[in-house]
Write an enzyme that holds these catalytic residues in place. Structure first.
Site, PDB file in Angstrom:
ATOM      1  N   GLY A  13       0.795  -0.910  -0.177  1.00 50.30           N
ATOM      2  CA  GLY A  13      -0.161  -0.041  -0.102  1.00 50.30           C
ATOM      3  C   GLY A  13       0.934   1.122   0.047  1.00 50.30           C
ATOM      4  N   CYS A  14       0.515   2.733   0.131  1.00 52.40           N
ATOM      5  CA  CYS A  14       1.317   3.488   0.071  1.00 52.40           C
ATOM      6  C   CYS A  14       1.239   4.203   1.695  1.00 52.40           C
ATOM      7  CB  CYS A  14       0.947   4.915  -0.872  1.00 52.40           C
ATOM      8  SG  CYS A  14       1.127   6.041  -0.900  1.00 52.40           S
TER       9      CYS A  14
END
Lengths: 404, 141
Positions: free
Chosen positions: B51-52
């Site tokens: 994920g970011c």
């Protein structure tokens, strides 16, 4: 002495509650809020002036063109550029860098070198990687030390006759470090290299004089200087812009077109293909005027006070780890608390109505250098207050007590 | 063994006890802290879901016609939600996992945690759990 109360009153977005708490907006490094006069300028443009620019002979087109070009003059003056045609409007900082890097992908030769710093935003890395891939040039990295300060000795050693471009930010978005861009330009010019300065973070916080810095290219984003999104400006020295191949083809950027041959328009239009973000361009003037009404020196002085106060108060939290401890910093403080993941703290701060940025800040190589997953970044604007920093500190303490 | 639906109902009931976001978050943090550890050998680059903001590791085994999930995250809140997802989907048949929905997350007021803009890897994790279930299903047929 500036009145922060009066300043805040001009920003409608600041006057709202988030999750039941008065908003504390400390994500200005991502984008700033807009003063009423910028919002009004956009509304006025679409309500009254709306027309396509540079081509109509009719009244409204002339009005819109004048307003748009007045903004170019404001940017020129703000940068202290010599010529109006050295200011190119772009959709933002990223496009400005891509515009130059794309040109360089045709100008660079195999084996020539491009330097970027270890603390660049992805937008000042990837376009250069692409330019190097296309041209066979080599990308090299200017390292930084553990405080987040560029290693100037290493920089001097990296510079050589093969260096054609140095791309560096004026202020790091992830660390807040102010880089010695003037000195870097002098050194680069000694070996015949050009310098592009990413001024995205410097725009709202610094006095920018491209002549004094002797920058070859300098760019900013409108939305980070209290202006609209979708507009930015690139300064380039006239002779360099003339050599630089055009970025996009289309209307506006041509002089004559036939199927056999097209001749390009003169500067700045050569780099402004298609109908631009006219409303954004028009309103950018109002944002820069707003900054100048307050005075960049007043802004700098007040924001320094905020930044020092933030450091001081955050330091009282046990386990506080500041990421980036350069002596010369502006705009942002990046930190971690012990080994708590920044995402966890950010989630809790959000529920307390405090907007910060968590993560790698589009600067993954910086996080890798510090061997951390990301940071919590509080970034400031002139409308922030010490009370808001107190709320941040209380919020971080609360998050820490929940998470540990 | 409870069905996925039953487990989800239990979770919704469990979260109904909390009125305040803070209590919900505290419960999630506790769940995150108590999530059984993933075997270190499964915490590999191949098993990572990026994920970011936070990273998630997910591993699946197939034991006696059931899919057994173990997972981890570097962020504790993410780990708490992973705990809920593992509790729901682990030890279930591949077909049941494929058919299951995740609307219980909305019901406990954590909908935004599974939104694509959160970029915490959770949405991709749910997808990945279903992909594993599909894979085991295909293998068995």
């Amino acid at each position: 002495m500036i009145s922060i109360e009066k300043i805040r009153a001009q920003f409608p977005a600041l006057n709202q509650k988030v999750h039941g708490h008065p908003l504390v907006y400390l994500d200005n490094g991502a984008t700033t809020h807009k003063p009423q006069q910028v919002i009004d300028a956009i509304s006025h443009y679409y309500s009254i002036q709306n027309s396509n620019i540079h081509r109509g002979v009719h009244y409204l087109s002339q009005q819109a063109t004048d307003a748009y070009e007045a903004s170019r003059e404001t940017v020129r003056k703000h940068f202290n550029a010599t010529h109006l045609h050295e200011i190119i409007f772009t959709k933002g900082n990223t496009e400005a860098i891509n515009l130059v890097a794309n040109g360089y992908s045709k100008l660079l030769n195999k084996g020539e070198e491009v330097l970027v710093s270890a603390m660049e935003h992805h937008s000042n890395i990837v376009p250069w990687q692409m330019a190097c891939q296309n041209s066979g040039a080599i990308l090299k990295v200017i390292p930084m030390d553990k405080d987040g300060v560029l290693d100037m000795d290493a920089y001097k050693n990296l510079l050589n006759s093969k260096t054609k471009m140095v791309a560096v930010n004026h202020i790091s978005n992830a660390l807040g470090t102010i880089n010695p861009v003037k000195e870097m330009c002098t050194l680069a010019h000694q070996v015949g290299a050009k310098v592009l300065i990413d001024g995205a973070q410097a725009g709202p916080h610094c006095f920018i004089d491209v002549k004094e810095i002797d920058a070859d290219y300098y760019c900013i984003s409108g939305h980070k200087v209290y202006g609209p999104t979708g507009i930015g400006a690139l300064y380039g020295k006239e002779e360099l812009l003339r050599e630089l191949p055009p970025y996009q083809g289309g209307g506006e950027m041509i002089a004559t077109v036939s199927f056999e041959k097209t001749t390009y328009a003169d500067l700045p239009h050569k780099f402004e293909a298609g109908t631009p973000n006219i409303a954004g361009g028009v309103a950018l003037k109002y944002a820069i005027d707003w900054i100048n009404e307050i005075g960049i020196d007043n802004i700098q002085k007040y924001e320094k006070e905020l930044l020092d106060y933030a450091h001081q108060q955050l330091a009282t939290i046990e386990g506080m780890r500041f990421i980036g401890q350069a002596k010369e910093k502006a705009g942002a403080v990046s930190f971690l608390v012990n080994d708590i993941h920044p995402y966890d703290i950010g989630m809790i701060l959000d529920k307390l109505g405090i907007a910060v940025r968590t993560g790698h800040h589009c600067a993954q190589p910086v996080m890798d250098a510090f061997e951390i997953p990301g940071t919590i970044r509080a970034s400031f604007a002139v409308y922030n207050t010490k009370e808001e920093i107190d709320r941040l500190v209380e919020g971080v303490k609360k998050a820490k007590s929940m998470l540990e | 063994m409870s069905t996925i639906k039953n487990i989800q109902n239990d979770i919704v009931e469990e979260f109904d006890m909390f009125d305040e976001w803070m209590e919900k978050y505290e419960h999630l943090i506790d769940l995150g802290k108590s999530l059984p550890l993933i075997d270190a050998k499964h915490k590999t680059t191949e098993n990572i879901i990026n994920g970011c903001q936070s990273r998630v590791w997910l591993h699946a085994d197939f034991e006696q016609d059931k899919v057994v999930f173990t997972a981890d995250s570097d962020a504790i809140m993410t780990k708490g939600i992973i705990g809920l997802l593992v509790r729901t989907f682990s030890n279930q048949s591949p077909q049941d996992i494929v058919d299951a929905d995740t609307s219980f997350i909305d019901k406990i007021g954590l909908k935004d945690q599974l939104s694509p803009t959160r970029a915490n890897g959770l949405l991709s994790m749910v997808k990945q759990m279903k992909i594993y279930a599909y894979a085991f299903l295909a293998k068995n047929q």
